[in-house]
Enzyme design. Structure first.
Site, PDB file in Angstrom:
ATOM      1  N   LYS A 181       0.838  -1.185   0.000  1.00 17.54           N
ATOM      2  CA  LYS A 181       0.000   0.000   0.000  1.00 17.54           C
ATOM      3  C   LYS A 181       0.882   1.247   0.000  1.00 17.54           C
ATOM      4  O   LYS A 181       2.062   1.107   0.325  1.00 17.54           O
ATOM      5  CB  LYS A 181      -0.951  -0.019   1.195  1.00 17.54           C
ATOM      6  N   ASP A 210      -2.142  -6.527   2.255  1.00 15.01           N
ATOM      7  CA  ASP A 210      -2.628  -5.716   3.369  1.00 15.01           C
ATOM      8  C   ASP A 210      -2.094  -6.429   4.602  1.00 15.01           C
ATOM      9  O   ASP A 210      -2.532  -7.532   4.925  1.00 15.01           O
ATOM     10  CB  ASP A 210      -4.163  -5.703   3.389  1.00 15.01           C
ATOM     11  N   HIS A 211      -1.135  -5.813   5.274  1.00 14.35           N
ATOM     12  CA  HIS A 211      -0.434  -6.578   6.304  1.00 14.35           C
ATOM     13  C   HIS A 211      -1.356  -6.972   7.463  1.00 14.35           C
ATOM     14  O   HIS A 211      -1.027  -7.846   8.244  1.00 14.35           O
ATOM     15  CB  HIS A 211       0.826  -5.846   6.787  1.00 14.35           C
ATOM     16  N   HIS A 273      -7.024  -1.550   5.945  1.00 14.02           N
ATOM     17  CA  HIS A 273      -7.057  -2.372   7.158  1.00 14.02           C
ATOM     18  C   HIS A 273      -8.452  -2.432   7.790  1.00 14.02           C
ATOM     19  O   HIS A 273      -8.946  -3.501   8.151  1.00 14.02           O
ATOM     20  CB  HIS A 273      -6.088  -1.823   8.214  1.00 14.02           C
TER      21      HIS A 273
HETATM   22  C1  BG6 Z   1       0.201   1.111   8.249  1.00 19.27           C
HETATM   23  C2  BG6 Z   1      -0.045   2.591   8.352  1.00 19.27           C
HETATM   24  O1  BG6 Z   1      -0.412   0.589   7.096  1.00 19.27           O
HETATM   25  O2  BG6 Z   1      -0.318   0.461   9.394  1.00 19.27           O
HETATM   26  C3  BG6 Z   1       0.579   3.132   9.627  1.00 19.27           C
HETATM   27  O3  BG6 Z   1       0.509   3.246   7.224  1.00 19.27           O
HETATM   28  C4  BG6 Z   1       0.087   2.369  10.820  1.00 19.27           C
HETATM   29  O4  BG6 Z   1       0.278   4.520   9.774  1.00 19.27           O
HETATM   30  C5  BG6 Z   1       0.270   0.880  10.609  1.00 19.27           C
HETATM   31  O5  BG6 Z   1       0.823   2.799  11.953  1.00 19.27           O
HETATM   32  C6  BG6 Z   1      -0.375   0.084  11.728  1.00 19.27           C
HETATM   33  O6  BG6 Z   1       0.016  -1.251  11.621  1.00 19.27           O
HETATM   34  P1  BG6 Z   1       0.072  -2.176  12.901  1.00 19.27           P
HETATM   35  O7  BG6 Z   1       0.444  -3.526  12.370  1.00 19.27           O
HETATM   36  O8  BG6 Z   1       1.113  -1.593  13.807  1.00 19.27           O
HETATM   37  O9  BG6 Z   1      -1.280  -2.130  13.523  1.00 19.27           O
END
Ligand code: BG6
Length: 525
Positions: A181, A210-211, A273
């Site tokens: 993304k 999408d992680h 997300h």
């Molecule tokens: C990312 C965003 O995709 O996800 C960040 O760009 C955010 O702003 C992050 O902090 C949150 O990921 P996680 O895995 O820490 O909840």
């Protein structure tokens, strides 16, 4: 408790045919023979996530022995330097002690190519290198490209790869591309990017990452709903009063002020997300766990989200920006004082919205969603609030005095599930109290070292796109937020900053639920 068999010292760490648990049960087959090419390999993602994830996969015997990695970036670096750079902090990013044999095994199959992404020569050299690796590591001509680069390069890089034949699938070889993304910055740009990619490759070759879908507890939403008989019958408007989805972060924008100020919380978190969390929570049971069966159901939910009119945007959405504040006795700077952020920025760092899903299962059940930076706790969770008991037998207790049942899916950092219900308080008189029944993953399964990327990389190596976004899903996510982007742009916020760093967001977000006689459930831990 899962115990993975560790590779024996002095042996080939990848010598087993399949990943196994200590009881001999298979946990999956290794990925296909292949080369992973990382564009933008000198960035932090490679060192912090991708290489540690490959290491963890290796540890679970989930990498093919016929495997190699090529880093491509414009920084001038030798293969030796690259190996050193991305492996030096391995210990820091994998929880368990690093296995020296496995580390060395990985190191031997890592290569680096210096090159500009806009330069044809880079792709000609890459092709040459990949052909050599096919011979040296028997990687069968299977390649996947991980684009950890600025979105402007997604299209051009895939076009160049295609131009030199590196996206062509023939003779049972596969070629895939993983796209990070942000996938566009609004509906039009996401559509244009899809068109640009799909002009040169097939949808099945594109893995939009999408992680959030790499998180164990996000995947567990499906297991919880569809592997248990008792929840699905009550998972609907007859029994559920409303749903809350919160993605709260304690961090500010760190060193990403420049990017973030152009994006804002809405673009950064919601179409991707947050939409994943909504669709997994709300979707119908798929007819199978094949990629398209699952993604069809997710897409249906995204399409069923009621479009917001301009009035809805004003009454059902809230935006916020943090001012200075404090947490844990520490002073926290205002967003406008962060590096790379203009002193008069109108960018939102917090979003809350009320979403309605127009289908038979969810009609009339609001989904309240919020995400923000500089909240008091890092906490992602989904609260399913059930309807009140219809009537209470106990004298002197009114229905209203009872807390409704809540089922909470804790996504991170705590990973677990809890159920809140009423119970008799011990004692000679009948008094009711509220109790929580808690299940924590770590208690049952121990902690598995994971970066969250293992499953996604492995899925790409075996051609399973279930946990990746399809073109229509990305576009549907953007369609939901489009009216908000338009109205918010036309009516710049006047009250920013409107919440103090270290608090739960602007008061309007409480009012959003308050108007409906409801309130957010906050987890302070
Ligand atoms: C990312 C965003 O995709 O996800 C960040 O760009 C955010 O702003 C992050 O902090 C949150 O990921 P996680 O895995 O820490 O909840």
């Amino acid at each position: 408790m899962l115990n993975f068999r560790r590779p024996l010292k002095g042996t080939d760490p990848m010598s087993q045919a399949a990943a196994v648990e200590s009881n001999g049960e298979r946990i999956g087959k290794p990925g296909d023979p292949c080369v992973m090419v990382i564009f933008g390999a000198s960035g932090d993602l490679t060192r912090r996530k991708l290489i540690p994830a490959l290491y963890n996969l290796g540890k679970h015997q989930l990498l093919s022995r016929e495997f190699a990695v090529v880093g491509v970036a414009r920084d001038a670096m030798s293969t030796e330097d690259f190996r050193k750079k991305v492996l030096q902090d391995l210990q820091q990013f994998t929880d368990a002690p690093v296995d020296a044999d496995l580390r060395e095994w990985l190191e031997r199959r890592m290569y680096y190519l210096t090159g500009e992404f806009g330069d044809q020569r880079t792709f000609a050299q890459l092709k040459e290198l990949l052909q050599k690796l096919d011979t040296d590591h028997a990687t069968h001509g299977n390649y996947f490209y991980y684009l950890a680069i600025a979105p402007d390069f997604f299209g051009p890089v895939v076009e160049q790869l295609n131009a030199v034949g590196l996206m062509t699938e023939e003779n049972h070889q596969w070629r895939r591309v993983i796209v990070e993304k942000p996938f566009g910055r609004d509906l039009d740009s996401a559509r244009a990017l899809n068109q640009q990619l799909l002009k040169v490759v097939k949808e099945q070759q594109v893995y939009r990452i999408d992680h959030y879908l790499g998180k164990e507890t996000v995947q567990n939403i499906m297991a919880f709903r569809f592997a248990n008989g008792i929840f699905e019958p009550i998972w609907n408007r007859r029994y559920i009063d409303h749903i809350q989805i919160s993605v709260a972060e304690t961090v500010g924008v760190e060193q990403r002020g420049g990017y973030y100020d152009q994006a804002g919380a809405l673009r950064d978190m919601v179409p991707n997300h947050v939409m994943q969390l909504i669709s997994l929570t709300a979707m119908e049971p798929p007819i199978s766990f094949q990629a398209d069966a699952v993604r069809d159901e997710q897409a249906k939910i995204l399409h069923a989200i009621q479009p917001l009119s301009s009035e809805d945007v004003l009454s059902r959405t809230v935006r916020g920006q943090y001012g200075e504040g404090e947490a844990g006795g520490q002073h926290l700077a205002a967003y406008r004082s962060e590096t790379g952020v203009p002193a008069d920025s109108r960018c939102e760092t917090y979003v809350a919205m009320k979403v309605q899903i127009d289908n038979w299962r969810w009609a009339g059940v609001p989904f309240y969603v919020r995400t923000g930076k500089r909240m008091p706790a890092r906490n992602t969770h989904i609260v399913i609030q059930f309807r009140q008991a219809p009537f209470v037998l106990f004298r002197d207790t009114t229905v209203d005095a009872l807390m409704p049942n809540q089922l909470v899916l804790h996504i991170q950092p705590e990973e677990g599930i809890s159920l809140r219900f009423a119970a008799k308080t011990p004692g000679p008189v009948m008094r009711l109290g509220t109790v929580d029944m808690d299940f924590e993953y770590a208690d049952y399964f121990g902690k598995q070292p994971s970066t969250g990327y293992e499953r996604l990389l492995h899925d790409c190596m075996v051609g399973d796109a279930t946990l990746f976004q399809r073109a229509d899903m990305v576009e549907a996510g953007w369609s939901v937020v489009s009216p908000m982007l338009d109205v918010w742009k036309a009516l710049p916020p006047r009250s920013f900053p409107n919440y103090a760093a270290g608090t739960w967001g602007p008061k309007e977000a409480d009012a959003l639920l308050g108007h409906d006689g409801r309130q957010w459930r906050n987890f302070e831990k």
